[in-house]
Design a protein around this motif. Structure first.
Motif, PDB file in Angstrom:
ATOM      1  N   CYS A 144      10.849   1.054  -4.520  1.00  0.00           N
ATOM      2  CA  CYS A 144      10.726   0.271  -3.138  1.00  0.00           C
ATOM      3  C   CYS A 144      11.738   1.059  -2.329  1.00  0.00           C
ATOM      4  O   CYS A 144      12.770   1.540  -2.616  1.00  0.00           O
ATOM      5  N   VAL A 145      11.384   1.189  -0.822  1.00  0.00           N
ATOM      6  CA  VAL A 145      12.149   1.428   0.109  1.00  0.00           C
ATOM      7  C   VAL A 145      12.369   0.453   1.155  1.00  0.00           C
ATOM      8  O   VAL A 145      11.593  -0.050   1.505  1.00  0.00           O
TER       9      VAL A 145
ATOM     10  N   THR B  55       0.935  -1.248   0.014  1.00  0.00           N
ATOM     11  CA  THR B  55       0.111   0.015   0.158  1.00  0.00           C
ATOM     12  C   THR B  55       1.024   1.377  -0.103  1.00  0.00           C
ATOM     13  O   THR B  55       1.744   1.469   1.005  1.00  0.00           O
ATOM     14  N   ASP B  56       0.940   1.963  -0.898  1.00  0.00           N
ATOM     15  CA  ASP B  56       1.645   3.328  -1.192  1.00  0.00           C
ATOM     16  C   ASP B  56       1.270   4.278  -0.116  1.00  0.00           C
ATOM     17  O   ASP B  56       0.166   4.484  -0.168  1.00  0.00           O
TER      18      ASP B  56
ATOM     19  N   ASN C 200       1.805  -5.780  -8.798  1.00  0.00           N
ATOM     20  CA  ASN C 200       3.168  -6.175  -9.301  1.00  0.00           C
ATOM     21  C   ASN C 200       4.270  -5.362  -8.569  1.00  0.00           C
ATOM     22  O   ASN C 200       5.071  -4.601  -9.274  1.00  0.00           O
ATOM     23  N   PRO C 201       4.590  -5.540  -7.150  1.00  0.00           N
ATOM     24  CA  PRO C 201       5.258  -4.681  -6.637  1.00  0.00           C
ATOM     25  C   PRO C 201       6.821  -4.721  -6.977  1.00  0.00           C
ATOM     26  O   PRO C 201       7.470  -3.758  -7.149  1.00  0.00           O
TER      27      PRO C 201
ATOM     28  N   ILE D 138      11.053  -3.433   7.129  1.00  0.00           N
ATOM     29  CA  ILE D 138       9.998  -3.361   6.057  1.00  0.00           C
ATOM     30  C   ILE D 138      10.581  -2.963   4.839  1.00  0.00           C
ATOM     31  O   ILE D 138      11.244  -1.863   4.596  1.00  0.00           O
ATOM     32  N   GLU D 139       9.611  -3.412   3.683  1.00  0.00           N
ATOM     33  CA  GLU D 139       9.711  -3.316   2.206  1.00  0.00           C
ATOM     34  C   GLU D 139       8.493  -2.206   2.070  1.00  0.00           C
ATOM     35  O   GLU D 139       7.553  -2.960   2.552  1.00  0.00           O
ATOM     36  N   ILE D 140       8.510  -1.008   1.446  1.00  0.00           N
ATOM     37  CA  ILE D 140       7.607  -0.189   1.209  1.00  0.00           C
ATOM     38  C   ILE D 140       7.461  -0.012  -0.246  1.00  0.00           C
ATOM     39  O   ILE D 140       8.483   0.681  -0.810  1.00  0.00           O
ATOM     40  N   TYR D 141       6.513  -0.229  -0.880  1.00  0.00           N
ATOM     41  CA  TYR D 141       6.324  -0.340  -2.254  1.00  0.00           C
ATOM     42  C   TYR D 141       5.625   1.053  -2.638  1.00  0.00           C
ATOM     43  O   TYR D 141       4.569   1.384  -1.989  1.00  0.00           O
TER      44      TYR D 141
END
Length: 69
Positions: free
Chosen positions: A23-24, A7-8, A17-18, A33-36
């Protein structure tokens, strides 16, 4: 444990399709945590945000852990 969120946090839209989106990763490599993000502009807006009081949460995932407080 690595948590992945698709969730952006800027647009609050789900990122399909992340693997094909920016990504951060925040963490130490083993835990984090991977944030897309939907796009690079949203990723940059997130990186530009300044947090006044950044908190780091640590947990215990053992079976006998009991939360206190």
């Amino acid at each position: 444990m690595i948590i992945r969120t698709t969730t952006d946090p800027i647009s609050l839209h789900d990122v399909p399709n992340p693997e094909q989106h920016p990504c951060v990763f925040e963490g130490d490599g083993e835990n984090g945590i991977e944030i897309y993000f939907e796009n690079e502009a949203n990723r940059q807006a997130y990186l530009d945000m300044e947090m006044e009081d950044k908190k780091v949460l640590r947990g215990d995932d053992t079976a006998d852990y009991v939360a206190e407080g």
